[in-house]
Structure formats: C-alpha cells, structure tokens
Motif scaffolding. Sequence first.
Motif, short mmCIF file in Angstrom:
data_model
loop_
_atom_site.label_atom_id
_atom_site.label_comp_id
_atom_site.label_asym_id
_atom_site.label_seq_id
_atom_site.Cartn_x
_atom_site.Cartn_y
_atom_site.Cartn_z
N UNK A 1 17.96 -8.63 4.18
CA UNK A 1 18.79 -7.51 3.75
C UNK A 1 18.08 -6.19 4.02
N UNK A 2 18.83 -5.12 3.88
CA UNK A 2 18.27 -3.78 3.98
C UNK A 2 18.24 -3.15 2.60
N UNK A 3 17.10 -2.58 2.26
CA UNK A 3 16.94 -1.86 1.00
C UNK A 3 16.53 -0.43 1.31
N UNK A 4 16.62 0.43 0.29
CA UNK A 4 16.28 1.84 0.47
C UNK A 4 15.31 2.29 -0.61
N UNK A 5 14.47 3.23 -0.26
CA UNK A 5 13.51 3.82 -1.19
C UNK A 5 14.25 4.79 -2.11
N UNK A 6 14.10 4.57 -3.40
CA UNK A 6 14.82 5.41 -4.37
C UNK A 6 14.39 6.87 -4.31
N UNK A 7 13.18 7.12 -3.78
CA UNK A 7 12.68 8.49 -3.70
C UNK A 7 12.91 9.15 -2.35
N UNK B 1 0.84 -1.21 0.00
CA UNK B 1 0.00 0.00 0.00
C UNK B 1 0.87 1.25 0.00
N UNK B 2 1.91 1.24 0.83
CA UNK B 2 2.80 2.41 0.90
C UNK B 2 3.52 2.63 -0.43
N UNK B 3 4.01 1.54 -1.01
CA UNK B 3 4.74 1.67 -2.27
C UNK B 3 3.83 2.18 -3.38
N UNK B 4 2.59 1.69 -3.41
CA UNK B 4 1.64 2.14 -4.42
C UNK B 4 1.32 3.62 -4.27
N UNK B 5 1.36 4.10 -3.02
CA UNK B 5 1.09 5.51 -2.76
C UNK B 5 2.32 6.40 -2.81
N UNK B 6 3.47 5.82 -3.16
CA UNK B 6 4.70 6.60 -3.24
C UNK B 6 5.27 7.00 -1.90
N UNK B 7 4.91 6.24 -0.85
CA UNK B 7 5.32 6.63 0.49
C UNK B 7 5.88 5.46 1.30
N UNK B 8 6.77 4.64 0.71
CA UNK B 8 7.34 3.55 1.50
C UNK B 8 8.36 4.09 2.50
N UNK B 9 8.79 3.27 3.46
CA UNK B 9 9.83 3.70 4.40
C UNK B 9 11.13 4.03 3.66
N UNK B 10 11.95 4.86 4.28
CA UNK B 10 13.24 5.21 3.67
C UNK B 10 14.17 4.00 3.62
N UNK B 11 14.15 3.20 4.67
CA UNK B 11 14.97 1.98 4.78
C UNK B 11 14.05 0.86 5.27
N UNK B 12 14.22 -0.34 4.73
CA UNK B 12 13.33 -1.43 5.14
C UNK B 12 14.02 -2.77 4.96
N UNK B 13 13.59 -3.71 5.79
CA UNK B 13 14.04 -5.10 5.68
C UNK B 13 13.47 -5.69 4.39
N UNK B 14 14.27 -6.51 3.72
CA UNK B 14 13.83 -7.04 2.43
C UNK B 14 14.35 -8.46 2.27
N UNK B 15 13.87 -9.14 1.25
CA UNK B 15 14.28 -10.51 0.94
C UNK B 15 14.32 -10.69 -0.56
N UNK B 16 15.02 -11.72 -1.01
CA UNK B 16 15.29 -11.89 -2.44
C UNK B 16 14.02 -11.99 -3.28
N UNK B 17 12.97 -12.57 -2.73
CA UNK B 17 11.74 -12.76 -3.51
C UNK B 17 11.07 -11.44 -3.90
N UNK B 18 11.47 -10.35 -3.24
CA UNK B 18 10.80 -9.07 -3.48
C UNK B 18 11.67 -8.07 -4.26
N UNK B 19 12.93 -8.41 -4.54
CA UNK B 19 13.84 -7.44 -5.15
C UNK B 19 13.36 -6.98 -6.52
N UNK B 20 13.17 -7.94 -7.42
CA UNK B 20 12.78 -7.56 -8.77
C UNK B 20 11.36 -6.99 -8.82
N UNK B 21 10.50 -7.50 -7.95
CA UNK B 21 9.12 -7.01 -7.91
C UNK B 21 9.09 -5.50 -7.67
N UNK B 22 9.84 -5.06 -6.67
CA UNK B 22 9.77 -3.64 -6.33
C UNK B 22 10.77 -2.80 -7.12
#
Length: 433
Positions: free
Chosen positions: A316-322, A95-116
Amino acid sequence: MQQGGNARTGIERRTILKAAGASLAVAGLGATATACGGGSGSADGTVTIRYAWWGGEPRAIAIKKSIALFEKKYPKIKIKPEFTDYEAFWEKFQTQASGGNPPDVFQNAVAFLRKYDKRGVLMDLKTQADAGNLSLDNFRNGVLAAGQADGKQLGVPVGANTMSLVIDLKAFRKAGVQPEFGWTWDEYFEALQTIQDKLKIAGDTGYFTIMYLYDLYLRQNGKAFFTDSALGFTEDDLTRWWEDGYKRVRSGLVADPKKIEQVKPKSGLSAGLAASEFTWDNFSIRYEGEGESDYGLAPIPTTDGKDTGQYLGSLMLSAFTGTQHPKEVAQFIDFMVHDPEVGKIMGYDRGILATTEQYEAYAPSDGPDKGVKAYEEEVAAAGVLGKITPHPSGADVIEAAFLRIGGEVAQGKAKPADAARTLFSEAKAAFAG
C-alpha cells in the motif's frame, strides 16, 4: 462458504494454475537514490514530494514510468524517487522517521501500520478523501481494509495477494497426487508422503516457519496470529505446531533445512529439494525463473474441508502526517491507485491490482500473471476470504523472530517448547517497544 464436496469438480483446470515462462519480476536490487529534506516548493508554485519504495529494478522502471505520467497530468507537482531493497528500506525509514524526515509518500505493509501510527508518522488518509483529493472507492474484494487500523485509513492498497501453495506440477503428476479445493491438512501430508515414497524427495520446504501460514491455520481453528494488541494463541498451540513440523523434518517429509540454506537465494522448491512451498501467490512467478520444472498454484489445506482462513494482504501507499503538501500527496496516491494507464504499466508486480479501474485495464499476457489472476478469482468465488486482522505495533519484529526461531527448531537447535517460550518472550518485548 463453498463446501469442499462441490468444489472438487474441474480441479485440474480451475485450481491448479500453471505458471510458465517468466523471470523473477523483483529480481535484482535497484540503486538507492538519496534525498534530503521534506517536500519543497518553488517560486512558480511547483512543489516537490519524495516517494520511496522497496523492490527490484523492474519495479523501479515501472514506477518511474508511472511518475512521468503523473507529472504530465500535474505539471506543478514533481516527484523525487527513492528506492532500495526491503531491508535497507526499513533501516533507512526508521532513521528518517526518528529524525522527523520520512518521505512524503512511501510503500508500506500491514506489519508496519500500527508501529508508525503509534509514533505519529502516518497520515489518516480519510481526511484527504473527505477533502476530495483522494478516492477510497472501487477497491476490489474488501482489500481497502488492509490499510485500516483503529478507525483510520493509514494506507491505500496498490495490489492484493493471498497465501497459496506452489507445487512442482511434474512431481505431483508423477506421484499421482491431485490437490483439491477443500482438502484437509491430513490429506495434504498424505500427499507429501506419497511423493516422498514414489519420488524420493521431500514434500515441503519448511511450512512451519512461515508466520502467515500459521496465521491461516489458527484462523481455521477460530483464532488468529494477532489480536489488536497481543498474540492470539498460546505457547502450547505453538509448541504443538513446531513439534509436528520437526517430526516431519526428521522423517524427511520436510526438506533438510541445511540443504535449503545451501541453495539460497534459490528456493528449495525450484532447486528440486521438495515438491511444494507455501508463499504469497504473486511471488509464485519466481519459480519458473529459477527452476527446471513446471510450477502451479494449488489450494490451501483446511481443517474442516472448506475454510482456508485466507484473506487479502496488500502492499500500500502511506503518507507522512507532517508533509508540507498533503493535497498534492493525496492527488499522487489517488493517481497511482486509480489511473488505468498506471495499472497497465505496473501489472501484478505488487500483487493483483487493487482497484477496478486498474484491474480492468490490465489484461495479463503471460502464464504466471494469468495463473495468479485465476487463482485469486477462484478463491474469491469460493467465498472463503475473510477480513485481515490488524497487526499490532511490533508485528514486523515478531515475524522475523518467528522465521528465525522456527528455523532453529527445524535444525534441531531448539526444542519446540523452549522455542515457543522464546518467541513469546521476544513478542512481549516487541509489543512494549
């Protein structure tokens, strides 16, 4: 690669590693902290960035201690934490990603890398490494590759894990069965038959519904679960895998799925319904907290007596490009993955620590963490670790479908060939989504 024959010495001490006396590190769910808006700044130059993760209360406590250390070192950067359980995390994140408002830094996993990444959400962290705000050095056993896809560094590993076989040590000893590095699938199933014959319990809790185990089996046979953009196997391959699994359910070698369902959230292994279960090695601590027996880590069965197909997975830790604060975000990630004190605080909650600085700083004091460390060192020394295959967009949906449809096969609700057809159909839709 280490040959099976040479690896069969010193097995009891080296490849069956006792895990004793721990409670589930990720038990319980933390209360969700809410936050609105992206990273913010104040008049005195202080910036605030949002950091979100999933996991239980112990993880939340450890991360908040780590955040306090970071804020002491960087007094102009404040971290706003958000945490919840796994399913709620991804529902909220979508929901946050669709609204352009995801966290600046977030826990992530390989299954979601290409998706997002496909949706333009993930920062290529190489840009911040090139700017000198983040180090991509000193990662152990090639685990940095877990965060890479399409030439980008979309995540930075905080921990590493690999698939393992958790066994009920008392059951295996009573049956006179000794797992050995390099043993084959035939030998594994023969061992389970011996356990069933002598102890009158099932050998396994349901191996054939686990996507990541099937991936290892495919890798042992020159394939993989995923290619860069599709499934890396055929409907016939999967039909055979599920046919074999269902035969073993009917014979009692694999536990009755209805009984497994009845004991949830406890594992079928710790409930005494079966003598072994495949899972990620750092998850193995759960069994001591749940069960009455002693549990240990045993080697993954092989096709050829040497190649397990294993690789290191990672949180892993990922970051919001925006993000409005890319430098501060990179500094925070760098601190969380390299700082030795953070390594001591986090321990192996998210897998074995990914960088040499943190790995060397933390000396496990309890049986389970010692067992996991010894197991991963043994696997690395055996030379069997390969490179993880990047997961296409939609991999998370397919993993859930594999578990659900495989469960229908196990319960006799779907014929293996029909189930395989359904999985391929759902995968096609997931890839297109």
